[in-house]
Design an enzyme around this catalytic site. Structure first.
Site, PDB file in Angstrom:
ATOM      1  N   ASP A   1       0.836  -1.201   0.000  1.00 49.48           N
ATOM      2  CA  ASP A   1       0.000   0.000   0.000  1.00 49.48           C
ATOM      3  C   ASP A   1       0.873   1.254   0.000  1.00 49.48           C
ATOM      4  O   ASP A   1       1.763   1.399   0.844  1.00 49.48           O
ATOM      5  CB  ASP A   1      -0.898  -0.005   1.248  1.00 49.48           C
TER       6      ASP A   1
ATOM      7  N   TYR B   1       2.584  10.027  -0.276  1.00 51.42           N
ATOM      8  CA  TYR B   1       3.708   9.476   0.487  1.00 51.42           C
ATOM      9  C   TYR B   1       5.057   9.823  -0.142  1.00 51.42           C
ATOM     10  O   TYR B   1       6.088   9.742   0.521  1.00 51.42           O
ATOM     11  CB  TYR B   1       3.598   7.944   0.587  1.00 51.42           C
TER      12      TYR B   1
ATOM     13  N   LYS C   1      -3.085   5.548  -3.638  1.00 54.15           N
ATOM     14  CA  LYS C   1      -4.178   6.492  -3.399  1.00 54.15           C
ATOM     15  C   LYS C   1      -3.916   7.801  -4.139  1.00 54.15           C
ATOM     16  O   LYS C   1      -2.794   8.321  -4.115  1.00 54.15           O
ATOM     17  CB  LYS C   1      -4.317   6.743  -1.887  1.00 54.15           C
TER      18      LYS C   1
ATOM     19  N   HIS D   1      -7.888   9.544  -1.736  1.00 51.83           N
ATOM     20  CA  HIS D   1      -7.254   9.559  -0.418  1.00 51.83           C
ATOM     21  C   HIS D   1      -8.102  10.232   0.663  1.00 51.83           C
ATOM     22  O   HIS D   1      -8.130   9.780   1.803  1.00 51.83           O
ATOM     23  CB  HIS D   1      -5.893  10.240  -0.505  1.00 51.83           C
TER      24      HIS D   1
END
Length: 279
Positions: A43, A48, A73, A103
């Site tokens: 994931d 990120y 996401k 997200h």
């Protein structure tokens, strides 16, 4: 490894490896390591800032593309960017993504969800869903979408088992994944007397008991770790089962309160904070 079959027939590994706050060689190595130690799902997210390294870790694992499940996401600042999904594929160096979520429920998420639907029809995404959506916004989305969400990722753990959204998602065939599955990095949950007693009973660690609870609740836990030892520990949860009595005891520690508090300020940050690759 155990699997969940999504509403469209796609099989998703139930245990996922979360990659938030990891970059560089560390995440490349950890992604490859996780895929050989109990995890079938990786994931990540646009926000990120590590999709390139995650893609490199997938390659380093040596596994064939069909042997792992990659989830990411879409960042809220990309919700009206028609090139965002192709850009994500390019960063990951993949021909398709197994699951893409929106997200956060901010900005033009209706338009963004239609982008997911289009990419799904084109074969770029095998499954689609959302993250952190309250029931009222899920209802709004269901009224406007053609392809209902297959997955919703939310905060969930024994202190807060997503009890508000779970019945709604169950009724609509939406699988719940859990972020903060171990309680937001707090030792409080892992040191709870009920959890530690069950760990001693089963000869497992408190972490393994909590993750096993997620599996038996039907959640898809997505724990993250920087340590190979902890990654290995988290993946070693498929050789025991909690009894009905065990599950009842864990239900008794529900506090009905999340660790992460959603506020207007936090939603605004999610709406305006750009991903590190955006101009």
């Amino acid at each position: 490894m155990e699997w969940i079959t999504l509403k469209n027939g796609v099989k998703m590994p139930q245990l996922g490896f979360g990659t938030i706050n990891q970059t560089g060689d560390q995440i490349i190595d950890n992604v490859a390591f996780a895929l050989h130690h109990g995890y079938g799902l990786i994931d990540t997210a646009n926000r990120y800032g590590n999709e390139v390294e995650v893609g490199q870790g997938l390659k380093k694992s040596g596994l064939k593309r069909e042997e792992y499940f990659l989830e990411t996401k879409l960042g809220p600042t990309l919700y009206e960017n028609n090139r965002a999904i192709d850009g994500t594929l390019k960063r990951l160096d993949l021909d398709y993504i197994d699951l893409m979520l929106l997200h956060h429920p901010v900005n033009n998420y209706i338009y963004a969800y239609h982008m997911l639907e289009k990419a799904y029809k084109e074969g770029k995404l095998r499954a689609i869903g959302v993250s952190n959506f309250p029931v009222e916004k899920l209802e709004e989305l269901l009224q406007s979408c053609e392809i209902p969400p297959m997955v919703m990722q939310v905060e969930a753990h024994p202190y807060f088992p997503a009890e508000v959204v779970k019945p709604f998602c169950d009724a609509h065939g939406i699988v719940l994944q859990a972020w903060f599955p171990l309680g937001h990095g707090s030792r409080e949950l892992l040191e709870d007397p009920v959890i530690t007693a069950l760990a001693a009973k089963h000869g497992k660690t408190p972490t393994q008991v909590v993750l096993r609870w997620h599996i038996q609740m039907g959640f898809g836990p997505v724990p993250g770790s920087r340590s190979p030892e902890h990654i290995r520990e988290n993946g070693d949860i498929f050789d025991f089962a909690l009894t009905a009595e065990d599950m009842e005891q864990i239900a008794g520690i529900n506090r009905h309160i999340p660790f992460y508090k959603v506020t207007p300020e936090s939603l605004h940050r999610m709406a305006v904070t750009k991903c590190n690759f955006e101009e």
